[in-house]
Design an enzyme around this catalytic site. Structure first.
Site, PDB file in Angstrom:
ATOM      1  N   ASN A   1       0.818  -1.213   0.000  1.00  0.00           N
ATOM      2  CA  ASN A   1       0.000   0.000   0.000  1.00  0.00           C
ATOM      3  C   ASN A   1       0.855   1.268   0.000  1.00  0.00           C
ATOM      4  O   ASN A   1       0.483   2.275  -0.577  1.00  0.00           O
ATOM      5  CB  ASN A   1      -0.948   0.010   1.202  1.00  0.00           C
ATOM      6  CG  ASN A   1      -2.079  -0.981   0.997  1.00  0.00           C
ATOM      7  OD1 ASN A   1      -3.055  -0.681   0.324  1.00  0.00           O
ATOM      8  ND2 ASN A   1      -1.934  -2.183   1.545  1.00  0.00           N
ATOM      9  N   TRP A   2       1.981   1.185   0.633  1.00  0.00           N
ATOM     10  CA  TRP A   2       2.922   2.300   0.708  1.00  0.00           C
ATOM     11  C   TRP A   2       3.502   2.609  -0.682  1.00  0.00           C
ATOM     12  O   TRP A   2       3.377   3.725  -1.194  1.00  0.00           O
ATOM     13  CB  TRP A   2       4.025   1.933   1.704  1.00  0.00           C
ATOM     14  CG  TRP A   2       5.082   2.947   1.927  1.00  0.00           C
ATOM     15  CD1 TRP A   2       4.993   4.289   1.691  1.00  0.00           C
ATOM     16  CD2 TRP A   2       6.390   2.707   2.462  1.00  0.00           C
ATOM     17  NE1 TRP A   2       6.164   4.903   2.057  1.00  0.00           N
ATOM     18  CE2 TRP A   2       7.034   3.956   2.531  1.00  0.00           C
ATOM     19  CE3 TRP A   2       7.074   1.567   2.891  1.00  0.00           C
ATOM     20  CZ2 TRP A   2       8.340   4.091   3.015  1.00  0.00           C
ATOM     21  CZ3 TRP A   2       8.357   1.697   3.378  1.00  0.00           C
ATOM     22  CH2 TRP A   2       8.981   2.943   3.439  1.00  0.00           C
TER      23      TRP A   2
ATOM     24  N   HIS B   1      -0.004  -9.473  -5.618  1.00  0.00           N
ATOM     25  CA  HIS B   1       0.764 -10.331  -4.699  1.00  0.00           C
ATOM     26  C   HIS B   1       1.125 -11.652  -5.385  1.00  0.00           C
ATOM     27  O   HIS B   1       1.636 -12.557  -4.735  1.00  0.00           O
ATOM     28  CB  HIS B   1      -0.084 -10.686  -3.468  1.00  0.00           C
ATOM     29  CG  HIS B   1      -0.450  -9.526  -2.594  1.00  0.00           C
ATOM     30  ND1 HIS B   1       0.434  -8.533  -2.253  1.00  0.00           N
ATOM     31  CD2 HIS B   1      -1.613  -9.213  -1.961  1.00  0.00           C
ATOM     32  CE1 HIS B   1      -0.176  -7.659  -1.451  1.00  0.00           C
ATOM     33  NE2 HIS B   1      -1.410  -8.051  -1.264  1.00  0.00           N
TER      34      HIS B   1
ATOM     35  N   ARG C   1      10.779  -7.396   1.451  1.00  0.00           N
ATOM     36  CA  ARG C   1      10.972  -6.934   2.832  1.00  0.00           C
ATOM     37  C   ARG C   1      11.541  -8.089   3.655  1.00  0.00           C
ATOM     38  O   ARG C   1      11.272  -9.261   3.352  1.00  0.00           O
ATOM     39  CB  ARG C   1       9.612  -6.503   3.402  1.00  0.00           C
ATOM     40  CG  ARG C   1       9.653  -5.878   4.784  1.00  0.00           C
ATOM     41  CD  ARG C   1       8.250  -5.504   5.288  1.00  0.00           C
ATOM     42  NE  ARG C   1       8.322  -4.733   6.521  1.00  0.00           N
ATOM     43  CZ  ARG C   1       7.267  -4.370   7.263  1.00  0.00           C
ATOM     44  NH1 ARG C   1       6.029  -4.718   6.860  1.00  0.00           N
ATOM     45  NH2 ARG C   1       7.414  -3.671   8.356  1.00  0.00           N
TER      46      ARG C   1
ATOM     47  N   SER D   1       4.128  -8.655  10.540  1.00  0.00           N
ATOM     48  CA  SER D   1       3.054  -7.811  10.033  1.00  0.00           C
ATOM     49  C   SER D   1       1.847  -8.659   9.602  1.00  0.00           C
ATOM     50  O   SER D   1       0.696  -8.321   9.872  1.00  0.00           O
ATOM     51  CB  SER D   1       3.583  -6.997   8.849  1.00  0.00           C
ATOM     52  OG  SER D   1       2.609  -6.131   8.347  1.00  0.00           O
TER      53      SER D   1
ATOM     54  N   TYR E   1      11.846  -2.685   1.284  1.00  0.00           N
ATOM     55  CA  TYR E   1      11.120  -1.866   2.259  1.00  0.00           C
ATOM     56  C   TYR E   1      12.129  -1.074   3.087  1.00  0.00           C
ATOM     57  O   TYR E   1      11.951   0.117   3.344  1.00  0.00           O
ATOM     58  CB  TYR E   1      10.299  -2.798   3.158  1.00  0.00           C
ATOM     59  CG  TYR E   1       9.484  -2.109   4.235  1.00  0.00           C
ATOM     60  CD1 TYR E   1       8.126  -1.883   4.052  1.00  0.00           C
ATOM     61  CD2 TYR E   1      10.066  -1.718   5.447  1.00  0.00           C
ATOM     62  CE1 TYR E   1       7.365  -1.267   5.049  1.00  0.00           C
ATOM     63  CE2 TYR E   1       9.319  -1.098   6.436  1.00  0.00           C
ATOM     64  CZ  TYR E   1       7.973  -0.879   6.239  1.00  0.00           C
ATOM     65  OH  TYR E   1       7.231  -0.267   7.214  1.00  0.00           O
TER      66      TYR E   1
ATOM     67  N   ARG F   1       0.057  -0.016  10.824  1.00  0.00           N
ATOM     68  CA  ARG F   1       0.259  -0.507  12.178  1.00  0.00           C
ATOM     69  C   ARG F   1       1.460   0.180  12.822  1.00  0.00           C
ATOM     70  O   ARG F   1       1.298   1.068  13.630  1.00  0.00           O
ATOM     71  CB  ARG F   1       0.431  -2.035  12.134  1.00  0.00           C
ATOM     72  CG  ARG F   1       0.308  -2.761  13.454  1.00  0.00           C
ATOM     73  CD  ARG F   1       0.575  -4.253  13.260  1.00  0.00           C
ATOM     74  NE  ARG F   1       1.935  -4.494  12.766  1.00  0.00           N
ATOM     75  CZ  ARG F   1       2.979  -4.739  13.537  1.00  0.00           C
ATOM     76  NH1 ARG F   1       2.840  -4.795  14.828  1.00  0.00           N
ATOM     77  NH2 ARG F   1       4.185  -4.937  13.013  1.00  0.00           N
TER      78      ARG F   1
HETATM   79  P1  A3P Z   1       3.658  -3.199   9.828  1.00  0.00           P
HETATM   80  O1  A3P Z   1       2.536  -4.161  10.051  1.00  0.00           O
HETATM   81  O2  A3P Z   1       4.998  -3.778  10.152  1.00  0.00           O
HETATM   82  O3  A3P Z   1       3.431  -1.883  10.482  1.00  0.00           O
HETATM   83  P2  A3P Z   1       1.029  -4.109   2.860  1.00  0.00           P
HETATM   84  O4  A3P Z   1       0.615  -2.769   2.366  1.00  0.00           O
HETATM   85  O5  A3P Z   1       1.812  -4.896   1.843  1.00  0.00           O
HETATM   86  O6  A3P Z   1      -0.094  -4.859   3.434  1.00  0.00           O
HETATM   87  O7  A3P Z   1       2.096  -3.859   4.023  1.00  0.00           O
HETATM   88  C1  A3P Z   1       1.709  -3.320   5.254  1.00  0.00           C
HETATM   89  C2  A3P Z   1       2.925  -2.874   6.022  1.00  0.00           C
HETATM   90  O8  A3P Z   1       3.442  -1.668   5.426  1.00  0.00           O
HETATM   91  C3  A3P Z   1       2.584  -2.526   7.467  1.00  0.00           C
HETATM   92  O9  A3P Z   1       3.723  -2.901   8.245  1.00  0.00           O
HETATM   93  C4  A3P Z   1       2.408  -1.019   7.370  1.00  0.00           C
HETATM   94  O10 A3P Z   1       2.533  -0.348   8.594  1.00  0.00           O
HETATM   95  C5  A3P Z   1       3.540  -0.663   6.419  1.00  0.00           C
HETATM   96  N1  A3P Z   1       3.358   0.674   5.833  1.00  0.00           N
HETATM   97  C6  A3P Z   1       2.254   1.191   5.264  1.00  0.00           C
HETATM   98  N2  A3P Z   1       2.455   2.472   4.899  1.00  0.00           N
HETATM   99  C7  A3P Z   1       3.727   2.767   5.237  1.00  0.00           C
HETATM  100  C8  A3P Z   1       4.533   3.959   5.134  1.00  0.00           C
HETATM  101  N3  A3P Z   1       4.055   5.072   4.591  1.00  0.00           N
HETATM  102  N4  A3P Z   1       5.791   3.894   5.598  1.00  0.00           N
HETATM  103  C9  A3P Z   1       6.287   2.772   6.158  1.00  0.00           C
HETATM  104  N5  A3P Z   1       5.574   1.632   6.288  1.00  0.00           N
HETATM  105  C10 A3P Z   1       4.311   1.626   5.837  1.00  0.00           C
END
Ligand code: A3P
Length: 288
Positions: free
Chosen positions: A52-53, A109, A131, A139, A194, A250
């Site tokens: 998502n990031w 994915h 990652r 996570s 990541y 999170r």
């Molecule tokens: P954590 O659960 O370790 O916090 P995905 O989008 O593939 O589901 O991944 C989710 C993970 O990306 C989560 O990790 C989330 O917090 C982290 N994440 C989302 N946005 C982020 C950002 N802007 N910077 C850093 N990490 C981010």
């Protein structure tokens, strides 16, 4: 978390498990009709690797570029959008995607073997996001238990076993890394971790833009960097992700695995990493 029996919640497609609540064999079959384009912007990443990031960064880069280069009318309006995850939706999705204007931003994915062949034929550029597997597992554990569409796990130990024995939705992460490793040297594939993005987001955004041939000014790039901070995405999450936002954003950091792994689990994962990944191109890129 979903309390349905785990075996019933997951189905197998070409040897990989998927949750019936999110994907279906019909959608996988229909996916072959996707006509990929050389200018598609594709993001490949295993669940919880920061999809998502990086997806926000890519969508923002494309939107910022389009805003300055296209005239008002031709700018993609929201009615024409599809949910960006390739494998999530109904079977009619791919026909609709074929009618979308360029550039399309697509997240997935999936393993390379489960992707429509046209993606590789078209030479569409693929950004591969990876990652540290320990943080991915951490996570994924929290996310699975927070989200109704995914299997639930009574304990972290229970989850750890599933993660290590490949009984995961979207398959095993180690298998994912070895399969994508076969493409890691292709010129239309760029790998980003990541951890490197976390360390230097400005550089990451710049490299991603350059790879996709998106030319923006320093100021425009800076805007993309600012809008992709964890803080800013978390604050916006109700708007962008609804209720899911509160479990998705999170911690957003590195090394939270230390709060869950015991000595034995740590050794087991190190051993698996050493055996399957360490010597590969992707393994060498991962800060482990
Ligand atoms: P954590 O659960 O370790 O916090 P995905 O989008 O593939 O589901 O991944 C989710 C993970 O990306 C989560 O990790 C989330 O917090 C982290 N994440 C989302 N946005 C982020 C950002 N802007 N910077 C850093 N990490 C981010």
């Amino acid at each position: 978390a979903n309390t349905m029996d785990r075996d019933e919640l997951l189905f197998s497609y070409k040897g990989i498990l998927y949750p019936v609540t999110v994907c279906s064999p019909e959608v996988f079959k229909a996916m072959e009709s996707l006509e990929a384009r050389s200018d598609d912007v594709i993001l490949a990443g295993y669940p919880k690797s920061g999809t998502n990031w990086v997806g926000q960064i890519l969508s923002d880069l494309v939107a910022t570029f389009e805003k300055k280069t296209q005239d008002e009318e031709s700018v993609n309006d929201e009615d024409l959008e599809e949910f960006p995850y390739l494998e999530v939706g109904d079977a009619g999705k791919f026909e609709r995607m074929n009618r979308l204007p360029s550039r399309r931003v697509i997240f997935t994915h999936l393993l390379p073997d489960n992707l429509p062949r046209s993606i590789f034929k078209s030479k569409a550029k693929i950004l591969l996001l990876i990652r540290n597997p320990k943080d991915v597992a951490t996570s994924f554990y929290h996310f699975s238990n927070g989200m109704s569409l995914l299997p639930s796990y009574e304990t972290w130990d229970d989850f750890f076993i599933a993660f290590m024995t490949e009984k995961m939705p979207w398959g095993s992460y180690f298998n994912y890394l070895s399969e994508w490793n076969k493409y890691a040297a292709d010129e239309n594939v760029m790998t980003i971790t990541y951890e490197e993005l976390k360390e230097n987001r400005a550089l990451g955004v710049k490299n991603i833009a350059a790879f996709f041939g998106i030319s923006l000014t320093e100021e425009e790039l800076q805007g993309v960097v600012e809008r992709s901070s964890f803080q800013s995405m978390k604050e916006n999450s109700l708007k962008t992700h609804g209720a899911l936002g509160s479990i998705l954003f999170r911690k957003g950091g590195v090394s939270d695995w230390k709060s869950l792994f015991n000595e034995d689990q740590n050794e087991k994962m190190d051993k698996a990493f050493e055996e399957h990944i360490a010597g590969t191109k992707l393994g060498m890129k991962l800060k482990y």
